[in-house]
Scaffold this motif. Structure first.
Motif, mmCIF file in Angstrom:
data_model
loop_
_atom_site.group_PDB
_atom_site.id
_atom_site.type_symbol
_atom_site.label_atom_id
_atom_site.label_comp_id
_atom_site.label_asym_id
_atom_site.label_seq_id
_atom_site.Cartn_x
_atom_site.Cartn_y
_atom_site.Cartn_z
ATOM 1 N N GLY A 48 0.773 -1.237 0.000
ATOM 2 C CA GLY A 48 0.000 0.000 0.000
ATOM 3 C C GLY A 48 0.798 1.277 0.000
ATOM 4 N N GLU A 49 2.114 1.155 0.032
ATOM 5 C CA GLU A 49 2.981 2.341 0.056
ATOM 6 C C GLU A 49 3.586 2.584 -1.320
ATOM 7 N N GLU A 50 3.515 3.819 -1.779
ATOM 8 C CA GLU A 50 4.064 4.186 -3.084
ATOM 9 C C GLU A 50 5.584 4.360 -2.997
ATOM 10 N N PHE A 51 6.281 3.977 -4.066
ATOM 11 C CA PHE A 51 7.729 4.156 -4.153
ATOM 12 C C PHE A 51 8.117 4.245 -5.626
ATOM 13 N N GLN A 52 9.348 4.608 -5.896
ATOM 14 C CA GLN A 52 9.870 4.651 -7.259
ATOM 15 C C GLN A 52 10.629 3.353 -7.526
ATOM 16 N N PHE A 53 10.279 2.688 -8.606
ATOM 17 C CA PHE A 53 10.938 1.438 -8.994
ATOM 18 C C PHE A 53 11.832 1.704 -10.192
ATOM 19 N N SER A 54 13.090 1.301 -10.094
ATOM 20 C CA SER A 54 14.047 1.413 -11.191
ATOM 21 C C SER A 54 14.529 0.011 -11.540
ATOM 22 N N LEU A 55 14.314 -0.418 -12.772
ATOM 23 C CA LEU A 55 14.745 -1.748 -13.173
ATOM 24 C C LEU A 55 16.255 -1.899 -13.041
ATOM 25 N N SER A 56 17.017 -0.946 -13.542
ATOM 26 C CA SER A 56 18.480 -1.071 -13.491
ATOM 27 C C SER A 56 18.994 -1.156 -12.058
ATOM 28 N N GLU A 57 18.383 -0.425 -11.139
ATOM 29 C CA GLU A 57 18.790 -0.502 -9.734
ATOM 30 C C GLU A 57 18.456 -1.861 -9.139
ATOM 31 N N LYS A 58 17.282 -2.375 -9.436
ATOM 32 C CA LYS A 58 16.855 -3.657 -8.866
ATOM 33 C C LYS A 58 17.679 -4.806 -9.429
ATOM 34 N N LEU A 59 18.121 -4.709 -10.682
ATOM 35 C CA LEU A 59 18.933 -5.778 -11.277
ATOM 36 C C LEU A 59 20.284 -5.919 -10.571
ATOM 37 N N LYS A 60 20.729 -4.895 -9.870
ATOM 38 C CA LYS A 60 21.978 -4.994 -9.105
ATOM 39 C C LYS A 60 21.852 -6.028 -7.986
ATOM 40 N N ASP A 61 20.613 -6.286 -7.545
ATOM 41 C CA ASP A 61 20.356 -7.246 -6.468
ATOM 42 C C ASP A 61 20.189 -8.677 -6.983
ATOM 43 N N PRO A 63 18.295 -11.274 -10.460
ATOM 44 C CA PRO A 63 17.325 -11.302 -11.553
ATOM 45 C C PRO A 63 15.968 -10.724 -11.138
ATOM 46 N N VAL A 64 15.257 -10.238 -12.135
ATOM 47 C CA VAL A 64 13.933 -9.658 -11.910
ATOM 48 C C VAL A 64 12.910 -10.420 -12.746
ATOM 49 N N VAL A 65 11.818 -10.793 -12.092
ATOM 50 C CA VAL A 65 10.664 -11.356 -12.783
ATOM 51 C C VAL A 65 9.713 -10.194 -12.978
ATOM 52 N N LEU A 66 9.551 -9.809 -14.219
ATOM 53 C CA LEU A 66 8.682 -8.695 -14.583
ATOM 54 C C LEU A 66 7.455 -9.312 -15.231
ATOM 55 N N TYR A 67 6.336 -9.275 -14.527
ATOM 56 C CA TYR A 67 5.141 -9.881 -15.120
ATOM 57 C C TYR A 67 4.089 -8.811 -15.359
ATOM 58 N N THR A 97 13.674 -10.862 -7.646
ATOM 59 C CA THR A 97 12.631 -9.922 -7.268
ATOM 60 C C THR A 97 11.475 -10.074 -8.246
ATOM 61 N N VAL A 98 10.259 -10.117 -7.724
ATOM 62 C CA VAL A 98 9.054 -10.161 -8.559
ATOM 63 C C VAL A 98 8.421 -8.792 -8.536
ATOM 64 N N ILE A 99 8.030 -8.307 -9.706
ATOM 65 C CA ILE A 99 7.247 -7.075 -9.775
ATOM 66 C C ILE A 99 6.193 -7.215 -10.857
ATOM 67 N N GLY A 100 4.944 -6.971 -10.465
ATOM 68 C CA GLY A 100 3.833 -6.993 -11.405
ATOM 69 C C GLY A 100 3.708 -5.629 -12.061
ATOM 70 N N MET A 101 3.347 -5.620 -13.327
ATOM 71 C CA MET A 101 3.241 -4.375 -14.097
ATOM 72 C C MET A 101 1.867 -4.289 -14.756
ATOM 73 N N SER A 102 1.234 -3.133 -14.622
ATOM 74 C CA SER A 102 -0.088 -2.925 -15.186
ATOM 75 C C SER A 102 -0.253 -1.466 -15.590
ATOM 76 N N GLY A 103 -1.156 -1.212 -16.514
ATOM 77 C CA GLY A 103 -1.451 0.151 -16.939
ATOM 78 C C GLY A 103 -2.380 0.887 -15.984
ATOM 79 N N ASP A 104 -2.741 0.258 -14.877
ATOM 80 C CA ASP A 104 -3.641 0.878 -13.905
ATOM 81 C C ASP A 104 -2.995 2.072 -13.201
ATOM 82 N N ASP A 105 -3.822 2.920 -12.616
ATOM 83 C CA ASP A 105 -3.298 4.074 -11.878
ATOM 84 C C ASP A 105 -2.695 3.626 -10.545
ATOM 85 N N ILE A 106 -1.897 4.483 -9.953
ATOM 86 C CA ILE A 106 -1.156 4.126 -8.746
ATOM 87 C C ILE A 106 -2.095 3.871 -7.564
#
Length: 185
Positions: A48-61, A63-67, A97-106
């Motif tokens: 429920g908390e908003e944050f900024q997600f950066s793919l390049s930053e997360k890849l430093k940790d 692999p990323v599952v982007l669904y 790291t798993v991150i879901g992606m959608s065109g929905d509003d924040i």
């Protein structure tokens, strides 16, 4: 048969190759294995908390599952989010790291991250640039994504793609790949 797929997958990854399972959508062709994943920064929500997600930053940790999924609180997207939530500990144990992606509003994504993602993993906003970059537009003119899952390795390369309208198969396929990547490291 499943055992042979896992063996072939492990050989492909260790040997520098990649494996793809794709039942492609008629509306879009996802990015190919070996392609460089488009980098982006976007608004996301976790518990429920908003944050900024950066793919390049997360890849430093790791692999990323982007669904990508079409719409929050729809039946298939809820099922898929629940399945990813149940498997989050396994993804984390494999260093992914798993991150879901959608065109929905924040605001919708914040609510979805609590109820359907069960505060276990983040979801983020896929704007037009991200949707176009990952070639996941549901249909021309719609700001909705189709259902496509990518596994992106630390080097920013796509190593797995699963594109199917049904939510089943996305979690199992991506989890097998991240486990194989962890073993290869």
């Amino acid at each position: 048969m499943k055992k042979w797929i896992v063996i072939l997958l492990a050989v492909a990854i260790i040997g520098g190759g990649a494996f793809v399972y794709s039942t492609r959508s008629a509306n879009a062709e996802p990015l190919e294995i070996g392609a460089t994943a488009p980098d982006f920064t976007t608004s996301g929500a976790l518990a429920g908390e908003e944050f900024q997600f950066s793919l390049s930053e997360k890849l430093k940790d790791g692999p990323v599952v982007l669904y990508f999924f079409p719409k929050v609180f729809t039946e298939g997207c809820t099922i898929e989010a629940n399945m990813f939530a149940e498997a989050t500990a396994e993804f984390n144990a494999a260093g992914a790291t798993v991150i879901g992606m959608s065109g929905d509003d924040i605001e919708g994504l914040k609510k979805f991250s609590v109820s359907e993602c069960r505060n276990k993993f983040a979801v983020a906003r896929a704007d037009d640039q991200i949707i176009n970059g990952y070639q996941v537009r549901m249909a021309p003119g719609l700001a909705m994504t189709n259902r496509t899952s990518y596994v992106i390795d630390r080097q920013g390369k796509i190593v797995f793609v699963h594109s199917a309208t049904k939510p089943h198969g996305h979690v199992a396929g991506t989890l097998e790949i991240v486990k194989a990547l962890a073993k290869a490291d």
